[in-house]
Every structure is written in C-alpha cells, then in structure tokens.
Scaffold this motif. Structure first.
Motif, PDB file in Angstrom:
ATOM      1  N   GLY A 199       2.929   2.274 -12.800  1.00  0.00           N
ATOM      2  CA  GLY A 199       2.165   3.515 -12.842  1.00  0.00           C
ATOM      3  C   GLY A 199       0.912   3.397 -11.989  1.00  0.00           C
ATOM      4  O   GLY A 199      -0.161   3.858 -12.375  1.00  0.00           O
ATOM      5  N   LEU A 200       1.045   2.785 -10.825  1.00  0.00           N
ATOM      6  CA  LEU A 200      -0.111   2.492  -9.970  1.00  0.00           C
ATOM      7  C   LEU A 200       0.144   3.006  -8.566  1.00  0.00           C
ATOM      8  O   LEU A 200       1.222   2.829  -8.014  1.00  0.00           O
ATOM      9  N   THR A 201      -0.866   3.651  -8.000  1.00  0.00           N
ATOM     10  CA  THR A 201      -0.799   4.203  -6.650  1.00  0.00           C
ATOM     11  C   THR A 201      -2.098   3.875  -5.932  1.00  0.00           C
ATOM     12  O   THR A 201      -3.161   3.896  -6.540  1.00  0.00           O
ATOM     13  N   GLY A 202      -2.022   3.610  -4.630  1.00  0.00           N
ATOM     14  CA  GLY A 202      -3.240   3.381  -3.876  1.00  0.00           C
ATOM     15  C   GLY A 202      -2.987   3.296  -2.393  1.00  0.00           C
ATOM     16  O   GLY A 202      -1.868   3.064  -1.938  1.00  0.00           O
ATOM     17  N   LYS A 203      -4.063   3.508  -1.606  1.00  0.00           N
ATOM     18  CA  LYS A 203      -4.008   3.459  -0.153  1.00  0.00           C
ATOM     19  C   LYS A 203      -5.143   2.575   0.357  1.00  0.00           C
ATOM     20  O   LYS A 203      -6.298   2.996   0.369  1.00  0.00           O
ATOM     21  N   PRO A 204      -4.831   1.354   0.779  1.00  0.00           N
ATOM     22  CA  PRO A 204      -5.891   0.543   1.383  1.00  0.00           C
ATOM     23  C   PRO A 204      -6.320   1.162   2.715  1.00  0.00           C
ATOM     24  O   PRO A 204      -5.567   1.916   3.335  1.00  0.00           O
ATOM     25  N   ASP A 205      -7.533   0.835   3.138  1.00  0.00           N
ATOM     26  CA  ASP A 205      -8.020   1.364   4.410  1.00  0.00           C
ATOM     27  C   ASP A 205      -7.184   0.853   5.571  1.00  0.00           C
ATOM     28  O   ASP A 205      -6.929   1.587   6.528  1.00  0.00           O
TER      29      ASP A 205
END
Length: 170
Positions: free
Chosen positions: A54-60
C-alpha cells in the motif's frame, strides 16, 4: 577550415569541462539517469507502486550504476550537517519501492541537500523500519483518537485536520 575545426574542438572541450564542474557541484555520482520527477527528459511516467505494501512514491531521480538502481531525493533548500529523520524515511521508502517493483534491492539511496549529499545504505534494518512505520501509520489511521506529536504552533496552523483536532495549538 582548420581554424573552424580547432574552434569547434575547443568549444566541445569547454562544454565538457562545464558539464563536469556542474556534475561535481550537484553532489551526485556519474551515473545514467533512468528516471526523473524533476525534469522533462527521462520522465517517470507513473509513481513506483506496491499494492502489497500500500505504498506509492516518486523519487526525484533514479540513477543506474552498473545493474543497480539508486533513488535520489533532492531537498535543494535544506542546509544541515545531519539528514532529517523524515527525509531519511522518505528515501528509505523509495528503496523499498524499488526493491518491490524491480525485484532487486538497491545498494543505497542518496539524499541531496543544498551543500551536502548523504548516503543511506539499504539494509534489512532500513527495510524493517519502513515496514514498521507503515504498520504504525495504518494503526493511527484506524484509531478513533490520535494525540498531537509536536509542540509547533506553525505546524498546527497549516494542518488540514486543525478544525477537527481537540489537541491543536493554534
């Protein structure tokens, strides 16, 4: 004609030298940028996502060194001798997401502040801390009442839950 050729070679050398200076100042290693959330080239089309966690993310940035993918989080206005724990946790979440989405654990991630680059080695302890934090967050979201975890009036003034909070400072 030879003069033009020499001028073009000198121009190319100058551009290469400038690129090397800018890269060195960036604090990032020489590596291929495979994805970015900060520019137009190599744009990360979708966030990294793990349904299981249940984890979402966008590194730079996501850099590639050899076969390894390295997430990079940039905080250009931060100046600190030690990284903020919240920034390390954000970077740790990107490490977990890269492992979850690619099947290969990154060796480390990079956190870039204005003048310093910090490296976070990806270990079992780091992974376990992310998973424990996710569990704690889910428990807090399900709780009927959650206590304020700071004493900063400015944070309360900017909080979207201030109107419902019995513990607000401002």
């Amino acid at each position: 004609m030879a003069g033009l050729g020499l001028a073009l070679i000198l121009c190319a050398v100058g551009i290469l030298a400038l690129a090397m200076i800018l890269r060195r100042r960036s604090g990032l290693p020489w590596a291929r940028v495979v994805a970015t959330d900060a520019g137009t080239q190599h744009r990360l089309e979708r966030p990294l996502f793990s349904a299981r966690l249940g984890l979402t993310g966008k590194p730079d940035y996501i850099l590639q060194r050899g076969q390894a993918l390295i997430p990079v989080e940039v905080k250009p206005n931060r100046r600190a001798t030690e990284p903020y724990p919240s920034d390390l946790m954000q970077l740790a979440a990107y490490l977990v997401l890269l492992e979850e989405t690619t099947g290969a654990a990154p060796p480390y991630g990079l956190l870039r502040y204005a003048d310093t680059t910090f490296q976070l080695r990806y270990t079992a302890t780091v992974r376990d801390e992310v998973l424990a934090t996710l569990d704690e967050m889910r428990d807090l979201l399900a709780a009927a009442d959650v206590a304020r975890n700071h004493n900063e009036a400015a944070r309360c003034r900017g909080c979207g839950f201030r109107a419902q909070c019995d513990d607000a400072l401002a």
